[in-house]
Scaffold this motif. Structure first.
Motif, PDB file in Angstrom:
ATOM      1  N   LEU A 182     -37.486  27.106 -42.046  1.00  0.00           N
ATOM      2  CA  LEU A 182     -38.636  26.246 -42.341  1.00  0.00           C
ATOM      3  C   LEU A 182     -38.899  25.246 -41.027  1.00  0.00           C
TER       4      LEU A 182
ATOM      5  N   ASP B 182     -40.379  38.095 -37.244  1.00  0.00           N
ATOM      6  CA  ASP B 182     -39.559  37.709 -38.259  1.00  0.00           C
ATOM      7  C   ASP B 182     -39.446  38.830 -39.369  1.00  0.00           C
TER       8      ASP B 182
ATOM      9  N   ARG C  10     -45.018  23.916 -48.545  1.00  0.00           N
ATOM     10  CA  ARG C  10     -43.879  24.880 -48.838  1.00  0.00           C
ATOM     11  C   ARG C  10     -42.407  24.046 -49.340  1.00  0.00           C
TER      12      ARG C  10
ATOM     13  N   LEU D  64     -38.967  30.136 -36.516  1.00  0.00           N
ATOM     14  CA  LEU D  64     -39.688  31.312 -37.316  1.00  0.00           C
ATOM     15  C   LEU D  64     -38.951  32.530 -37.088  1.00  0.00           C
TER      16      LEU D  64
ATOM     17  N   PHE E 212     -48.580  28.425 -36.462  1.00  0.00           N
ATOM     18  CA  PHE E 212     -47.469  28.372 -35.822  1.00  0.00           C
ATOM     19  C   PHE E 212     -47.333  29.677 -34.662  1.00  0.00           C
ATOM     20  N   ARG E 213     -47.887  30.882 -35.369  1.00  0.00           N
ATOM     21  CA  ARG E 213     -47.795  32.147 -34.507  1.00  0.00           C
ATOM     22  C   ARG E 213     -48.545  31.908 -33.334  1.00  0.00           C
TER      23      ARG E 213
ATOM     24  N   THR F 220     -50.871  27.839 -42.124  1.00  0.00           N
ATOM     25  CA  THR F 220     -49.832  27.191 -41.307  1.00  0.00           C
ATOM     26  C   THR F 220     -48.917  28.188 -40.361  1.00  0.00           C
ATOM     27  N   GLY F 221     -48.508  29.308 -41.086  1.00  0.00           N
ATOM     28  CA  GLY F 221     -48.024  30.360 -40.402  1.00  0.00           C
ATOM     29  C   GLY F 221     -48.654  30.889 -39.244  1.00  0.00           C
TER      30      GLY F 221
ATOM     31  N   ARG G  92     -36.098  34.543 -45.386  1.00  0.00           N
ATOM     32  CA  ARG G  92     -37.077  33.903 -45.908  1.00  0.00           C
ATOM     33  C   ARG G  92     -37.239  34.011 -47.428  1.00  0.00           C
TER      34      ARG G  92
ATOM     35  N   GLY H 285     -36.519  32.917 -39.983  1.00  0.00           N
ATOM     36  CA  GLY H 285     -36.761  32.915 -41.267  1.00  0.00           C
ATOM     37  C   GLY H 285     -36.940  31.307 -41.765  1.00  0.00           C
TER      38      GLY H 285
HETATM   39  P1  ADP Z   1     -44.371  34.422 -44.858  1.00  0.00           P
HETATM   40  O1  ADP Z   1     -45.002  33.865 -46.096  1.00  0.00           O
HETATM   41  O2  ADP Z   1     -44.683  35.984 -44.833  1.00  0.00           O
HETATM   42  O3  ADP Z   1     -43.222  34.119 -44.749  1.00  0.00           O
HETATM   43  P2  ADP Z   1     -45.979  32.667 -43.097  1.00  0.00           P
HETATM   44  O4  ADP Z   1     -46.831  33.011 -41.957  1.00  0.00           O
HETATM   45  O5  ADP Z   1     -46.631  31.776 -44.337  1.00  0.00           O
HETATM   46  O6  ADP Z   1     -45.310  33.857 -43.687  1.00  0.00           O
HETATM   47  O7  ADP Z   1     -44.954  31.554 -42.544  1.00  0.00           O
HETATM   48  C1  ADP Z   1     -44.156  32.267 -41.217  1.00  0.00           C
HETATM   49  C2  ADP Z   1     -43.166  31.230 -40.876  1.00  0.00           C
HETATM   50  O8  ADP Z   1     -44.026  30.074 -40.596  1.00  0.00           O
HETATM   51  C3  ADP Z   1     -42.079  30.842 -42.139  1.00  0.00           C
HETATM   52  O9  ADP Z   1     -41.044  31.471 -42.210  1.00  0.00           O
HETATM   53  C4  ADP Z   1     -41.643  29.100 -41.381  1.00  0.00           C
HETATM   54  O10 ADP Z   1     -40.720  29.437 -40.446  1.00  0.00           O
HETATM   55  C5  ADP Z   1     -43.307  28.857 -40.741  1.00  0.00           C
HETATM   56  N1  ADP Z   1     -43.875  27.947 -41.569  1.00  0.00           N
HETATM   57  C6  ADP Z   1     -45.167  28.567 -42.283  1.00  0.00           C
HETATM   58  N2  ADP Z   1     -45.671  27.397 -43.000  1.00  0.00           N
HETATM   59  C7  ADP Z   1     -44.682  26.665 -43.213  1.00  0.00           C
HETATM   60  C8  ADP Z   1     -44.558  25.372 -43.840  1.00  0.00           C
HETATM   61  N3  ADP Z   1     -45.539  24.805 -44.763  1.00  0.00           N
HETATM   62  N4  ADP Z   1     -43.309  24.774 -43.623  1.00  0.00           N
HETATM   63  C9  ADP Z   1     -42.569  25.068 -42.946  1.00  0.00           C
HETATM   64  N5  ADP Z   1     -42.328  26.053 -42.184  1.00  0.00           N
HETATM   65  C10 ADP Z   1     -43.559  26.820 -42.282  1.00  0.00           C
END
Ligand code: ADP
Length: 183
Positions: A58, A133, A88, A53, A35-36, A31-32, A142, A56
């Motif tokens: 959710l 972030d 998450r 994001l 979003f990126r 999901t990260g 985070r 940091g």
């Molecule tokens: P990391 O585990 O290094 O923080 P991720 O790539 O998994 O990196 O997530 C980056 C950001 O994306 C999170 O800090 C949050 O803002 C958002 N995000 C990712 N997955 C979720 C999720 N399942 N629910 C809510 N926000 C999410």
């Protein structure tokens, strides 16, 4: 086979997810990363989530769940998937279980990567991926969000007997060996 790859930021979820998908022929849903990529492409979703994001925090559960629901309708997920960074929150986990049950499938295992906090901070600040972030403030937030909102997901899946803790320290290959043994 559906696997949740779990752990705090910097635990190595993305790296190990790549190893698992290559070895076991599964799809990878981060999901990260989604979003990126939305942020990079300046889609309406990307514009909506960018500041979240960067801070940091959710993204809200309904937005995340809708995104995963839509993505997993694709055929590439039929053979199973490594879910990286999702679910998450406990609310996401509940929705996820329903989502999978509707497809007559389920979570087979949760793999939780365990890494001491000091090492997490060092890893993130030195990985130099240029993520907006990956700042001291962003990382600390985070980690706090992980403790408060994400860790309870472990109790939720512990009740289903699905949680496996893996030592996430040492070389990438040695961590993957441990994961392979569990799978
Ligand atoms: P990391 O585990 O290094 O923080 P991720 O790539 O998994 O990196 O997530 C980056 C950001 O994306 C999170 O800090 C949050 O803002 C958002 N995000 C990712 N997955 C979720 C999720 N399942 N629910 C809510 N926000 C999410």
């Amino acid at each position: 086979m559906n696997i949740i790859l779990f752990g705090p930021p910097g635990a190595g979820k993305g790296t190990q997810a790549e190893y698992i998908v290559n070895h076991f022929g599964l799809a990878h849903l981060s999901t990260g990363n989604m979003f990126r990529s939305a942020i990079q492409n300046k889609t309406s979703l990307g514009i909506k989530v960018k500041s979240i994001l960067d801070a940091g925090e959710l993204v809200s559960d309904d937005v995340v769940v809708d995104l995963v629901q839509e993505e997993t309708t694709k055929d590439m997920y039929l053979a199973g998937c490594v879910f990286d960074g999702f679910p998450r929150t406990v609310a996401q986990a509940e929705s996820f279980d329903h989502m999978l049950a509707n497809k007559n499938t389920a979570v087979d295992a949760l793999i939780s990567l365990v890494v001491p906090e000091e090492e997490l901070i060092n890893r993130i600040l030195s990985r130099g991926q240029g993520r907006s972030d990956d700042t001291v403030v962003g990382v600390k937030n985070r980690l706090t969000v992980y403790e408060n909102e994400t860790k309870p997901v472990l109790d939720y899946y512990e009740k289903q007997g699905l949680v496996n803790f893996i030592d996430g320290t040492g070389s990438v290959e040695s961590v993957f060996e441990r994961i392979k043994n569990v799978i």
